[in-house]
Write an enzyme that holds these catalytic residues in place. Sequence first.
Site, PDB file in Angstrom:
ATOM      1  N   LYS A   1      -3.639 -19.036   6.745  1.00  0.00           N
ATOM      2  CA  LYS A   1      -3.809 -18.727   5.322  1.00  0.00           C
ATOM      3  C   LYS A   1      -5.221 -18.223   5.034  1.00  0.00           C
ATOM      4  CE  LYS A   1       0.265 -19.807   3.518  1.00  0.00           C
ATOM      5  NZ  LYS A   1       1.118 -18.814   2.838  1.00  0.00           N
TER       6      LYS A   1
ATOM      7  N   TYR B   1      -1.687 -23.586  10.183  1.00  0.00           N
ATOM      8  CA  TYR B   1      -1.379 -23.213   8.787  1.00  0.00           C
ATOM      9  C   TYR B   1      -2.663 -22.828   8.067  1.00  0.00           C
ATOM     10  CZ  TYR B   1       0.733 -23.668   4.109  1.00  0.00           C
ATOM     11  OH  TYR B   1       1.199 -23.446   2.828  1.00  0.00           O
TER      12      TYR B   1
ATOM     13  N   THR C   1       3.164 -29.155  -4.718  1.00  0.00           N
ATOM     14  CA  THR C   1       4.174 -28.821  -5.730  1.00  0.00           C
ATOM     15  C   THR C   1       5.487 -29.473  -5.330  1.00  0.00           C
ATOM     16  OG1 THR C   1       3.059 -26.737  -6.121  1.00  0.00           O
ATOM     17  CG2 THR C   1       5.316 -26.879  -6.887  1.00  0.00           C
TER      18      THR C   1
ATOM     19  N   LYS D   1       0.844  -1.212   0.000  1.00  0.00           N
ATOM     20  CA  LYS D   1       0.000   0.000   0.000  1.00  0.00           C
ATOM     21  C   LYS D   1       0.879   1.262   0.000  1.00  0.00           C
ATOM     22  CE  LYS D   1      -3.430   2.169   3.021  1.00  0.00           C
ATOM     23  NZ  LYS D   1      -2.696   2.642   4.219  1.00  0.00           N
TER      24      LYS D   1
ATOM     25  N   ALA E   1       0.515 -15.919  -1.514  1.00  0.00           N
ATOM     26  CA  ALA E   1       0.623 -17.373  -1.680  1.00  0.00           C
ATOM     27  C   ALA E   1      -0.321 -18.026  -0.678  1.00  0.00           C
ATOM     28  CB  ALA E   1       2.051 -17.824  -1.418  1.00  0.00           C
TER      29      ALA E   1
END
Length: 310
Positions: free
Chosen positions: A150, A146, A176, A106, A115
């Site tokens: 998120k 976690y 991934t 900002k 992410a």
Amino acid sequence: MKHALVTGGAGFLGSHLGDLLLKNGWRVTAMDNLITGDTANIAHNAGNPDFRFVQYDVTNYLFLPEKVDLVLHFASPASPIDYLQLPIQTLKVGSLGTHKALGLAKAHGAAFLLASTSEVYGDPLIHPQTEDYWGNVNPVGPRGVYDEAKRFAEAMTMAYHRYHGLDTKIVRIFNTYGPRMRLNDGRVVPAFISQALCGEPMTVFGDGSQTRSFCYVSDLVEGIYRLSQSDEHDPVNIGNPREMTVLQFAELIRDITGSKSEIVFRELPVDDPKVRQPDISRARRILGWEPRVPVEEGLKATIEYFRPRV
Ligand code: UDP
């Protein structure tokens, strides 16, 4: 030249993302407190005048004197073992760290990319997972630190978009794999590959019938880069929809390595999701993106990375 800040820039994904940004003509500042990141992941960029590393904890007040055009917030412990061992840090980097990274974006009038993760879907009751599914998360279980961090990070990001008009994007990253994963991070890919290469028993948790869908890292960062350059503000799943059971995955890695390891079964961790597969229709439509690297090919490259390290 445009300038990007990658938090978690010495981590597995953050370092690959930094490499792609450099390749695409950006200047990159990688920020990392190195609790799970490693400078070995960025050592190849030493001496590159367009690359800078700053060792810093993103949960503290952030200040960068030079103009930043894009903030990519990738800092977080990201494997189930890491966030079991670092629960408070995981909650702090997802909450306080996201707030600080948004504040920096900002202040600079920069775009911001969060992410996020398929873990926001928890142990999903909808399969495959579409972005409009709200998830099935246990807030007080071991993975809650976690998942909820998120989920908070997504809410905070949308609040900065709606209230401050910040140009924000949210990527929900599915499993991934690739070079630079930590050998001992406990995740299934490094675990199975190192066990197979050492001829040790391959530890399948539960009966191995739970499913995952594995995306090679080069595909993933390409999707994320395209999202960063798009006008999409709603979450976008990025991952490889090819789903398999964990037992099939163990057998595949055993075949590719030519290992004689036996497969053994161990207790399933608490709240381990039973299925996971991204619906990537939105990414296909908006970004013209889909994964290209077949899992066999990606695994071969990953195995070659791990071979001298086990
Ligand atoms: N897993 C396994 N053996 C291992 C490590 C993981 O069977 O040594 C399983 C784990 O229970 C989960 C899947 O593999 O069902 C993927 O685990 P990972 O920790 O890589 O990430 P997750 O997808 O659970 O976040």
